[in-house]
Design an enzyme around this catalytic site. Sequence first.
Site, PDB file in Angstrom:
ATOM      1  N   ARG A 108       0.836  -1.197   0.000  1.00  0.00           N
ATOM      2  CA  ARG A 108       0.000   0.000   0.000  1.00  0.00           C
ATOM      3  C   ARG A 108       0.867   1.241   0.000  1.00  0.00           C
ATOM      4  O   ARG A 108       1.953   1.269   0.590  1.00  0.00           O
ATOM      5  CB  ARG A 108      -0.892   0.018   1.229  1.00  0.00           C
ATOM      6  CG  ARG A 108      -1.979  -1.053   1.146  1.00  0.00           C
ATOM      7  CD  ARG A 108      -2.841  -1.064   2.373  1.00  0.00           C
ATOM      8  NE  ARG A 108      -2.050  -0.799   3.538  1.00  0.00           N
ATOM      9  CZ  ARG A 108      -2.388   0.059   4.486  1.00  0.00           C
ATOM     10  NH1 ARG A 108      -3.508   0.721   4.433  1.00  0.00           N
ATOM     11  NH2 ARG A 108      -1.593   0.232   5.525  1.00  0.00           N
ATOM     12  N   SER A 177       7.622  -5.386   6.726  1.00  0.00           N
ATOM     13  CA  SER A 177       7.255  -6.275   7.831  1.00  0.00           C
ATOM     14  C   SER A 177       7.880  -7.658   7.744  1.00  0.00           C
ATOM     15  O   SER A 177       7.191  -8.683   7.574  1.00  0.00           O
ATOM     16  CB  SER A 177       5.737  -6.360   7.907  1.00  0.00           C
ATOM     17  OG  SER A 177       5.245  -5.062   8.025  1.00  0.00           O
ATOM     18  N   ASP A 230       5.940  -3.363  10.911  1.00  0.00           N
ATOM     19  CA  ASP A 230       4.522  -2.988  11.103  1.00  0.00           C
ATOM     20  C   ASP A 230       4.126  -2.880  12.571  1.00  0.00           C
ATOM     21  O   ASP A 230       3.284  -2.059  12.948  1.00  0.00           O
ATOM     22  CB  ASP A 230       3.570  -3.943  10.345  1.00  0.00           C
ATOM     23  CG  ASP A 230       3.841  -5.420  10.598  1.00  0.00           C
ATOM     24  OD1 ASP A 230       4.790  -5.746  11.326  1.00  0.00           O
ATOM     25  OD2 ASP A 230       3.090  -6.262  10.049  1.00  0.00           O
TER      26      ASP A 230
HETATM   27  C1  BGC Z   1       7.424 -10.951  10.230  1.00  0.00           C
HETATM   28  C2  BGC Z   1       7.348  -9.741  11.126  1.00  0.00           C
HETATM   29  C3  BGC Z   1       6.021  -9.029  10.940  1.00  0.00           C
HETATM   30  C4  BGC Z   1       4.882 -10.008  11.125  1.00  0.00           C
HETATM   31  C5  BGC Z   1       3.522  -9.371  10.938  1.00  0.00           C
HETATM   32  C6  BGC Z   1       6.197 -11.839  10.440  1.00  0.00           C
HETATM   33  O1  BGC Z   1       6.212 -12.894   9.528  1.00  0.00           O
HETATM   34  O2  BGC Z   1       8.581 -11.701  10.502  1.00  0.00           O
HETATM   35  O3  BGC Z   1       8.415  -8.860  10.861  1.00  0.00           O
HETATM   36  O4  BGC Z   1       5.934  -8.003  11.880  1.00  0.00           O
HETATM   37  O5  BGC Z   1       5.013 -11.070  10.210  1.00  0.00           O
HETATM   38  O6  BGC Z   1       3.385  -8.811   9.682  1.00  0.00           O
END
Ligand code: BGC
Length: 510
Positions: A108, A177, A230
């Site tokens: 996004r 993320s 995130d």
């Molecule tokens: C990632 C994290 C992320 C989470 C939620 C996980 O698979 O390793 O960095 O915060 O997913 O999106």
Amino acid sequence: MGKVGVKLAVGCAVAACVVASVMVGRRVRRKRAWRRVVRVLEELEEGCATPVGRLRQVVDAMAVEMHAGLVSEGGSKLKMLLTFVHNLPSGSEKGTYYALDLGGTYFRILRVQLGGQRSAVIGQDVDRRPIPQHLLTGTSEELFDFIASSLKDFVEREENVSERIPSERRELGFTFSFPVKQTSSSSGILIKWTKGFVIEDMVGRDVSECLQQAISKKGLDMRVNVLINDTVGTLAVGHYHDEDTVAAVIIGTGTNACYLERADAIIKCQRLLTMPGDLVVNMEWGNFWSSHLPRTSYDNDLDADSPNPYDQGFEKMISGMYLGDIVRRVILRMSEELDVFGLVSSKLHVPFILRTPLMAAMHEDDTPDFREVAKILRDTLEFSEIPLNVRKLVVRVCDVVTCRAARLAAAGIVGILKKIGRDGSGGIASGKNECASRSEMRRTVVAVEGGLYTNYTLFREYLNEAMTQILGEEIAPNVIIKVMEDGSGIGAALLAASHSTSSVDTVQIP
Ligand code: BGC
């Protein structure tokens, strides 16, 4: 009756007996098969059980692992990553900032106008696009080129040329993320992929630099001035609205948490930390592991078949990417015992065909004859007529898998609260942790984002119920779980503002 008549009558009687015994035999076999299917369910229930005593063991294990991960690099499966974020938005941020949110199969782009008053996002434009499948396994250059083009299109479409001051460089908060080892608040190196991404050449590289290069190549005047996870965006938005927010949790496709930790408790990074006060730590709790976690053969198989075996064990029991597939595996096992599922559908062998939203829809089917369950099983797995008792069985499987996930997530949250002395128990023995006794327990807010929590009522109810069971009736009312809307997008824009060169006041976390 003549001879012929007698023969005929005897023949009919024999045939009737044969038919009856075949039917009885079939009924007996079906009964036995049904009992075996029920046994599969019972074993699942036993394997997934999360009585409160076990959850408390998970709480303790989480708190202990957090401590170990803060003491030394590699000291725990919890990476406990430093984010370099110690000034969260104060509410006085003003101006227009961009955010890019990349963490799943969609990304996004946001343009957010901040009005300089707490809770004052005065306008936002959002563009959500899927990432073409071939880019999820291609090269980093292809991925970032595609994103930078989309960014450029978005800017050209949304920006009013007459309003723009040419000397002002656009500023972007980048929410990425995945596990990143940050080297500053605006740069960091990808440690590994999760959630099914496999872009090999990206691992070990600076993600901000890759994006910045792609943006510059497109001739777009924009600076990536903050790189966040995130969870950190969610914490920023949570804290912006409510200063008692101490942690943020994502329970969506993937799962993770971050929280505010005292700088002096982050023992492994003391050389890097020049400022006192609190700092945001990205736990990467998806990789948490403890022998107290209730694991079944279905989890073992799912892990072995995944692109990252022995990795993200907690995530594979909790998050939206995996719950539907655990249920699929159980149904497959059951269908091997009983032919009421029809001939074992070949679709049932396809990994991830039963996505978690479909599983949630079956679980929450409140029609008297479980019509929705039948429809989903038919449309997705190509089952033919499914008897009512089998539909009920499938709902029960969804219930067991979701209940375990939600309760484990609750235990994880209480583990964080324990680590920082906000669970009413006095925290774990780690030096100067503030020890709040039951009577002086402070109001504590945990910000939560992610579709599994926000869209799946039964998951949410199980999680909230488990929080109360673990914390106890006296302490639980002090802990508030607050749903954050779009922490990963708005949070990135807010942090881009609070880390801006032309910035406004920021709050240094006390
Ligand atoms: C990632 C994290 C992320 C989470 C939620 C996980 O698979 O390793 O960095 O915060 O997913 O999106």
